[in-house]
Design a protein around this motif. Structure first.
Motif, mmCIF file in Angstrom:
data_model
loop_
_atom_site.group_PDB
_atom_site.id
_atom_site.type_symbol
_atom_site.label_atom_id
_atom_site.label_comp_id
_atom_site.label_asym_id
_atom_site.label_seq_id
_atom_site.Cartn_x
_atom_site.Cartn_y
_atom_site.Cartn_z
ATOM 1 N N GLY A 22 -22.990 28.347 -44.483
ATOM 2 C CA GLY A 22 -24.215 27.598 -44.194
ATOM 3 C C GLY A 22 -25.161 28.259 -43.203
ATOM 4 O O GLY A 22 -24.815 29.247 -42.549
ATOM 5 N N GLY A 23 -26.329 27.680 -43.076
ATOM 6 C CA GLY A 23 -27.402 28.231 -42.246
ATOM 7 C C GLY A 23 -27.292 27.837 -40.792
ATOM 8 O O GLY A 23 -28.196 27.202 -40.235
ATOM 9 N N SER A 77 -19.308 18.916 -44.343
ATOM 10 C CA SER A 77 -18.291 19.245 -45.363
ATOM 11 C C SER A 77 -18.872 19.563 -46.737
ATOM 12 O O SER A 77 -18.409 19.030 -47.758
ATOM 13 C CB SER A 77 -17.282 18.082 -45.494
ATOM 14 N N CYS A 78 -19.851 20.415 -46.770
ATOM 15 C CA CYS A 78 -20.477 20.779 -48.049
ATOM 16 C C CYS A 78 -19.468 21.401 -49.014
ATOM 17 O O CYS A 78 -19.500 21.130 -50.219
ATOM 18 C CB CYS A 78 -21.629 21.738 -47.801
HETATM 19 S S1 SF4 Z 1 -20.617 22.356 -43.989
HETATM 20 FE FE1 SF4 Z 1 -22.710 22.238 -44.860
HETATM 21 S S2 SF4 Z 1 -24.021 21.562 -43.151
HETATM 22 FE FE2 SF4 Z 1 -22.059 22.292 -42.258
HETATM 23 S S3 SF4 Z 1 -22.448 24.457 -41.770
HETATM 24 FE FE3 SF4 Z 1 -21.549 24.409 -43.836
HETATM 25 S S4 SF4 Z 1 -23.328 24.377 -45.255
HETATM 26 FE FE4 SF4 Z 1 -24.081 23.814 -43.187
#
Ligand code: SF4
Length: 129
Positions: A22-23, A77-78
């Motif tokens: 993630g970003g 939790s992506c």
């Molecule tokens: S779980 Fe989702 S929101 Fe959290 S860091 Fe990873 S991509 Fe970003």
């Protein structure tokens, strides 16, 4: 012995590693930890985006893998949600922020933070063999 365990997992040959990537700092830590796990011979870094896109050529190997290691950066939790949509379950699941690493909207991180994630994955794997 640590080295023996890694060889053993590598010999399995079909352990896949997924990272939310993630970003944020924790997303990038998850990505770098997946690279480190592949470089250590503990699994093969696989594309979570392909699972999210429901691409059969990506979902099927993930389904048939011997083990799936999933690293999420934070409690949003992506990765876990992506797995759930595809009907996949992680055999080893780590959330970076649960290891005491605070989420920040920047991309800098320390090697020790990545090592912490890798160590956690190894610890979980040692209990699931
Ligand atoms: S779980 Fe989702 S929101 Fe959290 S860091 Fe990873 S991509 Fe970003």
């Amino acid at each position: 012995m640590e080295g023996t365990r890694e060889e053993c997992l590598c010999a399995g040959g079909n352990v896949l590693v997924f990272a939310c990537s993630g970003g944020s700092n924790v997303g990038q830590i998850s990505n770098q930890a997946a690279i480190a796990l592949e470089e250590a011979g503990l699994g093969r870094f696989f594309c979570l985006a392909g699972i999210g896109g429901n691409l059969p050529d990506m979902v099927e190997p993930a389904r048939e893998a011997e083990k799936r290691i999933l690293i999420d950066g934070c409690p949003v939790s992506c990765g876990k949600a992506t797995f759930a949509r595809a009907g996949l379950k992680a055999d080893c699941y780590v959330v970076v922020t649960q290891l005491g690493i605070k989420k920040r909207h920047e991309f800098a991180f320390a090697d020790e933070e990545v090592e912490k994630v890798v160590a956690e994955v190894k610890e979980i794997l040692s209990k699931t063999e």
